[in-house]
Design a protein around this motif. Structure first.
Motif, PDB file in Angstrom:
ATOM      1  N   LEU A  86       0.802  -1.218   0.000  1.00 26.43           N
ATOM      2  CA  LEU A  86       0.000   0.000   0.000  1.00 26.43           C
ATOM      3  C   LEU A  86       0.841   1.276   0.000  1.00 26.43           C
ATOM      4  O   LEU A  86       0.364   2.326  -0.402  1.00 26.43           O
ATOM      5  CB  LEU A  86      -0.936   0.006   1.216  1.00 26.43           C
ATOM      6  CG  LEU A  86      -1.883  -1.181   1.321  1.00 26.43           C
ATOM      7  CD1 LEU A  86      -2.590  -1.177   2.666  1.00 26.43           C
ATOM      8  CD2 LEU A  86      -2.872  -1.184   0.171  1.00 26.43           C
ATOM      9  N   ILE A  87       2.086   1.179   0.458  1.00 26.39           N
ATOM     10  CA  ILE A  87       2.896   2.397   0.602  1.00 26.39           C
ATOM     11  C   ILE A  87       4.139   2.445  -0.275  1.00 26.39           C
ATOM     12  O   ILE A  87       4.684   3.513  -0.493  1.00 26.39           O
ATOM     13  CB  ILE A  87       3.339   2.587   2.074  1.00 26.39           C
ATOM     14  CG1 ILE A  87       4.186   1.417   2.544  1.00 26.39           C
ATOM     15  CG2 ILE A  87       2.153   2.813   2.971  1.00 26.39           C
ATOM     16  CD1 ILE A  87       4.921   1.663   3.838  1.00 26.39           C
ATOM     17  N   THR A  88       4.578   1.305  -0.797  1.00 23.58           N
ATOM     18  CA  THR A  88       5.858   1.300  -1.509  1.00 23.58           C
ATOM     19  C   THR A  88       5.823   2.056  -2.823  1.00 23.58           C
ATOM     20  O   THR A  88       6.822   2.643  -3.230  1.00 23.58           O
ATOM     21  CB  THR A  88       6.370  -0.132  -1.739  1.00 23.58           C
ATOM     22  OG1 THR A  88       5.355  -0.889  -2.407  1.00 23.58           O
ATOM     23  CG2 THR A  88       6.734  -0.792  -0.430  1.00 23.58           C
ATOM     24  N   GLY A  89       4.705   2.062  -3.503  1.00 26.38           N
ATOM     25  CA  GLY A  89       4.617   2.811  -4.760  1.00 26.38           C
ATOM     26  C   GLY A  89       4.776   4.309  -4.537  1.00 26.38           C
ATOM     27  O   GLY A  89       5.509   4.982  -5.249  1.00 26.38           O
ATOM     28  N   VAL A  90       4.111   4.804  -3.521  1.00 26.53           N
ATOM     29  CA  VAL A  90       4.209   6.232  -3.191  1.00 26.53           C
ATOM     30  C   VAL A  90       5.634   6.565  -2.763  1.00 26.53           C
ATOM     31  O   VAL A  90       6.201   7.580  -3.170  1.00 26.53           O
ATOM     32  CB  VAL A  90       3.202   6.593  -2.071  1.00 26.53           C
ATOM     33  CG1 VAL A  90       3.410   8.016  -1.591  1.00 26.53           C
ATOM     34  CG2 VAL A  90       1.781   6.378  -2.555  1.00 26.53           C
ATOM     35  N   MET A  91       6.211   5.683  -1.947  1.00 27.98           N
ATOM     36  CA  MET A  91       7.573   5.920  -1.475  1.00 27.98           C
ATOM     37  C   MET A  91       8.553   5.976  -2.649  1.00 27.98           C
ATOM     38  O   MET A  91       9.394   6.873  -2.719  1.00 27.98           O
ATOM     39  CB  MET A  91       7.996   4.824  -0.508  1.00 27.98           C
ATOM     40  CG  MET A  91       9.344   5.085   0.127  1.00 27.98           C
ATOM     41  SD  MET A  91       9.877   3.728   1.151  1.00 27.98           S
ATOM     42  CE  MET A  91      10.606   2.693  -0.083  1.00 27.98           C
ATOM     43  N   ALA A  92       8.429   5.041  -3.568  1.00 30.10           N
ATOM     44  CA  ALA A  92       9.344   4.995  -4.714  1.00 30.10           C
ATOM     45  C   ALA A  92       9.227   6.244  -5.568  1.00 30.10           C
ATOM     46  O   ALA A  92      10.232   6.766  -6.048  1.00 30.10           O
ATOM     47  CB  ALA A  92       9.068   3.747  -5.553  1.00 30.10           C
ATOM     48  N   SER A  93       8.019   6.744  -5.743  1.00 26.11           N
ATOM     49  CA  SER A  93       7.860   7.937  -6.574  1.00 26.11           C
ATOM     50  C   SER A  93       8.363   9.194  -5.864  1.00 26.11           C
ATOM     51  O   SER A  93       8.749  10.153  -6.514  1.00 26.11           O
ATOM     52  CB  SER A  93       6.400   8.110  -6.989  1.00 26.11           C
ATOM     53  OG  SER A  93       5.588   8.335  -5.868  1.00 26.11           O
ATOM     54  N   ARG A  94       8.400   9.166  -4.550  1.00 26.69           N
ATOM     55  CA  ARG A  94       8.849  10.349  -3.804  1.00 26.69           C
ATOM     56  C   ARG A  94      10.361  10.416  -3.631  1.00 26.69           C
ATOM     57  O   ARG A  94      10.942  11.491  -3.691  1.00 26.69           O
ATOM     58  CB  ARG A  94       8.190  10.377  -2.430  1.00 26.69           C
ATOM     59  CG  ARG A  94       6.714  10.589  -2.535  1.00 26.69           C
ATOM     60  CD  ARG A  94       6.237  11.602  -1.560  1.00 26.69           C
ATOM     61  NE  ARG A  94       4.848  11.903  -1.851  1.00 26.69           N
ATOM     62  CZ  ARG A  94       3.939  12.045  -0.951  1.00 26.69           C
ATOM     63  NH1 ARG A  94       4.250  11.922   0.316  1.00 26.69           N
ATOM     64  NH2 ARG A  94       2.714  12.324  -1.289  1.00 26.69           N
ATOM     65  N   ILE A  95      10.998   9.285  -3.359  1.00 24.96           N
ATOM     66  CA  ILE A  95      12.439   9.349  -3.081  1.00 24.96           C
ATOM     67  C   ILE A  95      13.297   8.920  -4.265  1.00 24.96           C
ATOM     68  O   ILE A  95      14.509   9.039  -4.217  1.00 24.96           O
ATOM     69  CB  ILE A  95      12.823   8.538  -1.818  1.00 24.96           C
ATOM     70  CG1 ILE A  95      12.659   7.025  -2.033  1.00 24.96           C
ATOM     71  CG2 ILE A  95      12.067   9.010  -0.615  1.00 24.96           C
ATOM     72  CD1 ILE A  95      13.236   6.188  -0.905  1.00 24.96           C
ATOM     73  N   GLY A  96      12.686   8.395  -5.310  1.00 22.75           N
ATOM     74  CA  GLY A  96      13.435   8.026  -6.503  1.00 22.75           C
ATOM     75  C   GLY A  96      13.807   6.554  -6.542  1.00 22.75           C
ATOM     76  O   GLY A  96      13.847   5.877  -5.521  1.00 22.75           O
ATOM     77  N   ALA A  97      14.079   6.090  -7.742  1.00 19.99           N
ATOM     78  CA  ALA A  97      14.332   4.666  -7.970  1.00 19.99           C
ATOM     79  C   ALA A  97      15.600   4.170  -7.280  1.00 19.99           C
ATOM     80  O   ALA A  97      15.601   3.133  -6.620  1.00 19.99           O
ATOM     81  CB  ALA A  97      14.410   4.395  -9.470  1.00 19.99           C
ATOM     82  N   LYS A  98      16.687   4.892  -7.425  1.00 19.63           N
ATOM     83  CA  LYS A  98      17.964   4.449  -6.861  1.00 19.63           C
ATOM     84  C   LYS A  98      17.899   4.379  -5.340  1.00 19.63           C
ATOM     85  O   LYS A  98      18.330   3.395  -4.733  1.00 19.63           O
ATOM     86  CB  LYS A  98      19.081   5.390  -7.310  1.00 19.63           C
ATOM     87  CG  LYS A  98      20.458   4.936  -6.906  1.00 19.63           C
ATOM     88  CD  LYS A  98      21.508   5.869  -7.492  1.00 19.63           C
ATOM     89  CE  LYS A  98      22.903   5.434  -7.146  1.00 19.63           C
ATOM     90  NZ  LYS A  98      23.913   6.311  -7.730  1.00 19.63           N
ATOM     91  N   ARG A  99      17.362   5.412  -4.727  1.00 19.47           N
ATOM     92  CA  ARG A  99      17.261   5.424  -3.264  1.00 19.47           C
ATOM     93  C   ARG A  99      16.314   4.339  -2.763  1.00 19.47           C
ATOM     94  O   ARG A  99      16.548   3.744  -1.721  1.00 19.47           O
ATOM     95  CB  ARG A  99      16.795   6.788  -2.776  1.00 19.47           C
ATOM     96  CG  ARG A  99      17.868   7.828  -2.857  1.00 19.47           C
ATOM     97  CD  ARG A  99      17.412   9.110  -2.237  1.00 19.47           C
ATOM     98  NE  ARG A  99      18.469  10.103  -2.316  1.00 19.47           N
ATOM     99  CZ  ARG A  99      18.258  11.394  -2.394  1.00 19.47           C
ATOM    100  NH1 ARG A  99      17.031  11.869  -2.382  1.00 19.47           N
ATOM    101  NH2 ARG A  99      19.263  12.228  -2.467  1.00 19.47           N
ATOM    102  N   THR A 100      15.235   4.095  -3.504  1.00 18.69           N
ATOM    103  CA  THR A 100      14.295   3.040  -3.118  1.00 18.69           C
ATOM    104  C   THR A 100      14.988   1.693  -3.129  1.00 18.69           C
ATOM    105  O   THR A 100      14.854   0.901  -2.182  1.00 18.69           O
ATOM    106  CB  THR A 100      13.084   3.023  -4.070  1.00 18.69           C
ATOM    107  OG1 THR A 100      12.449   4.291  -4.029  1.00 18.69           O
ATOM    108  CG2 THR A 100      12.098   1.950  -3.687  1.00 18.69           C
TER     109      THR A 100
END
Length: 134
Positions: A59-73
């Protein structure tokens, strides 16, 4: 096939590490139960905690990835997996292992979320003409 950009190798490595979460634990369930005097239901919590956290984390990983970027995720997910696996390996009770497996599941979900989207992007860039499928 072996001449791939660095991001392809990074995603491949992260995927292997992430998917080892199930494959590494299944064969050693019996020794874990024997060494820690755990019941089958206690040992089954190793999978339950891992999978339950992965389900909630979806539920939260998609939002997190779009906010902090692919490399950081990807890096964040790998750090969580390594921490969860290392701490689970140093645990002395089933309850501790179950908790650290939950952390490991969170890291796996983060890496998997990142990997799925990144595979599509890389495939579109390096695949053949019109080859945008996974």
């Amino acid at each position: 096939m072996w001449r791939q950009p660095k991001p392809v190798w990074a995603v491949a490595f992260a995927s292997v590490v992430a998917f080892m979460g199930i494959g590494l634990v299944d064969p050693i369930l019996k020794p874990i139960a024997d060494n820690l005097n755990a019941s089958p239901s206690q040992v089954s919590l190793l999978f339950t905690s891992y999978m339950a956290v992965m389900g909630v984390a979806m539920l939260i990983t998609g939002v997190m990835a779009s906010r902090i970027g692919a490399k950081r995720t990807l890096l964040f997910g790998l750090v969580i997996i390594i921490a969860g696996a290392g701490l689970a390996g140093m645990s002395d009770t089933v309850a501790e292992i179950v908790g650290w497996r939950a952390l490991w599941g969170l890291g796996k979900r983060i890496v998997h979320r990142h990997s799925a989207g990144h595979h599509r992007q890389l495939r579109a860039r390096i695949g053949g003409p019109g080859d945008h499928s996974l």
